[in-house]
Design a protein around this motif. Structure first.
Motif, mmCIF file in Angstrom:
data_model
loop_
_atom_site.group_PDB
_atom_site.id
_atom_site.type_symbol
_atom_site.label_atom_id
_atom_site.label_comp_id
_atom_site.label_asym_id
_atom_site.label_seq_id
_atom_site.Cartn_x
_atom_site.Cartn_y
_atom_site.Cartn_z
ATOM 1 N N THR A 32 0.858 -1.191 0.000
ATOM 2 C CA THR A 32 0.000 0.000 0.000
ATOM 3 C C THR A 32 0.889 1.235 0.000
ATOM 4 O O THR A 32 1.831 1.332 0.787
ATOM 5 N N LEU A 33 0.577 2.182 -0.888
ATOM 6 C CA LEU A 33 1.346 3.422 -1.005
ATOM 7 C C LEU A 33 0.740 4.488 -0.093
ATOM 8 O O LEU A 33 -0.464 4.762 -0.172
ATOM 9 N N LEU A 34 1.563 5.078 0.762
ATOM 10 C CA LEU A 34 1.058 6.099 1.673
ATOM 11 C C LEU A 34 0.632 7.358 0.917
ATOM 12 O O LEU A 34 -0.311 8.038 1.332
ATOM 13 N N CYS A 53 7.848 10.111 -5.250
ATOM 14 C CA CYS A 53 9.104 9.820 -4.557
ATOM 15 C C CYS A 53 9.524 11.098 -3.831
ATOM 16 O O CYS A 53 9.614 12.155 -4.481
ATOM 17 N N PRO A 54 9.714 11.038 -2.517
ATOM 18 C CA PRO A 54 9.778 9.852 -1.672
ATOM 19 C C PRO A 54 8.410 9.199 -1.492
ATOM 20 O O PRO A 54 7.375 9.801 -1.776
ATOM 21 N N GLU A 55 8.456 7.960 -1.002
ATOM 22 C CA GLU A 55 7.249 7.178 -0.776
ATOM 23 C C GLU A 55 7.468 6.279 0.429
ATOM 24 O O GLU A 55 8.617 5.926 0.754
ATOM 25 N N LEU A 56 6.387 5.933 1.110
ATOM 26 C CA LEU A 56 6.448 4.969 2.203
ATOM 27 C C LEU A 56 5.506 3.823 1.860
ATOM 28 O O LEU A 56 4.301 4.034 1.689
ATOM 29 N N LEU A 57 6.066 2.630 1.741
ATOM 30 C CA LEU A 57 5.298 1.449 1.358
ATOM 31 C C LEU A 57 5.020 0.589 2.586
ATOM 32 O O LEU A 57 5.937 0.270 3.345
ATOM 33 N N ARG A 127 6.441 10.344 5.594
ATOM 34 C CA ARG A 127 6.023 9.823 6.883
ATOM 35 C C ARG A 127 4.525 10.052 7.077
ATOM 36 O O ARG A 127 3.970 11.054 6.620
ATOM 37 N N GLY A 128 3.898 9.116 7.765
ATOM 38 C CA GLY A 128 2.501 9.277 8.130
ATOM 39 C C GLY A 128 2.386 9.975 9.463
ATOM 40 O O GLY A 128 3.213 9.781 10.352
#
Length: 265
Positions: A32-34, A53-57, A127-128
């Motif tokens: 899942t892509l944030l 990009c950037p990305e948090l997976l 970051r979430g």
């Protein structure tokens, strides 16, 4: 590259994504892509389709009959390459025989230690977080898991408890514009954080610290001094007397670019 273990977060560049594998996962995993909340399958040996990009997976897969998960921190590039670490002080350290897995782990360790000591991210990452509007103020500092909200560059998306999109913007480097949230409301946010330009010293610091982790030590790692015929040698030890690491050049980087957390009582 080492297989990712459950309940971990690993940083990878765009060029490294396709080399990652997951512990005990023989086939595709769910990711899942944030940045937009979309989900897809990630096949081994290939990189997932990214939209930012950037990305948090957030990755999930089956292990011993249960579902486990891990996170992959996707960045444009790493602070240094594995070969640069192997080549550091080649005549002294002789790291040419170290495997990719060993050097990868040392680099990951060095990055985490430096960023934690500096209370700062030295490159853009995603970051979430969570932000609320406790009163009529239009600016509010978010809560970010595992990081202090600094160097906020953008909001990839924001959504409320029902999943509906919410308007949230940036209000300085440490706060968000929450004028689009009703008073006493809140939202989840996907933030882009970190220094826009990585200091060149960060490259040198990660190389030096990662190489130091890989070098066998002649004496105990926690020795703070040694008696010799000429007197007593005192060593710089990470975590002792306020030194974040055992390398003065790395400590100098932390001192120059890092933040200090002050407690006012």
């Amino acid at each position: 590259m080492p297989a990712l273990a459950p309940n971990t977060r690993t940083r990878a560049s765009l060029s490294e994504l396709g080399t990652l594998s997951f512990e005990g996962a023989p086939g595709p995993v769910s990711v899942t892509l944030l940045s937009d909340g979309s989900a897809q399958e990630w096949a081994p040996g290939a990189a997932p389709a990214l939209k930012a990009c950037p990305e948090l997976l957030s990755v999930e897969w089956g292990l011993s009959g249960v579902t486990v998960g891990a996170e992959v921190d996707v960045v444009a590039s790493r602070y240094c390459t594995l070969d640069e670490i192997r080549a550091y002080r080649a005549s002294e350290y002789d790291l040419s025989g170290r495997s990719d897995d060993e050097v990868w782990a040392a680099r990951q360790h060095a990055e985490e230690v430096i960023e934690r000591a500096a209370s700062r991210l030295f490159q853009p990452v995603m970051r979430g977080g969570f932000v609320d509007r406790p009163n009529c103020s239009t600016a509010s500092q978010p809560i970010v898991s595992g990081a202090i909200p600094r160097d906020i560059a953008g909001v990839a998306r924001a959504w409320d408890a029902s999943g509906s999109p919410v308007s949230v913007g940036v209000s300085g480097q440490v706060a968000l514009d929450v004028s689009g949230i009703r008073p006493h409301g809140a939202a989840n946010v996907a933030l882009v954080m970190g220094m826009a330009q990585t200091p060149v010293e960060m490259h040198d610091a990660v190389v030096a610290l990662a190489a130091w982790y890989l070098v066998p030590k002649a004496g105990p790692d926690n020795a703070t001094s040694e008696s010799t015929d000429s007197g007593v040698l005192r060593f710089v030890i990470g975590g002792v007397d306020g030194a974040p690491t055992s390398l003065p050049e790395v400590n100098a980087l932390v001192q120059r670019y890092g933040f200090r957390d002050l407690l006012v009582g």
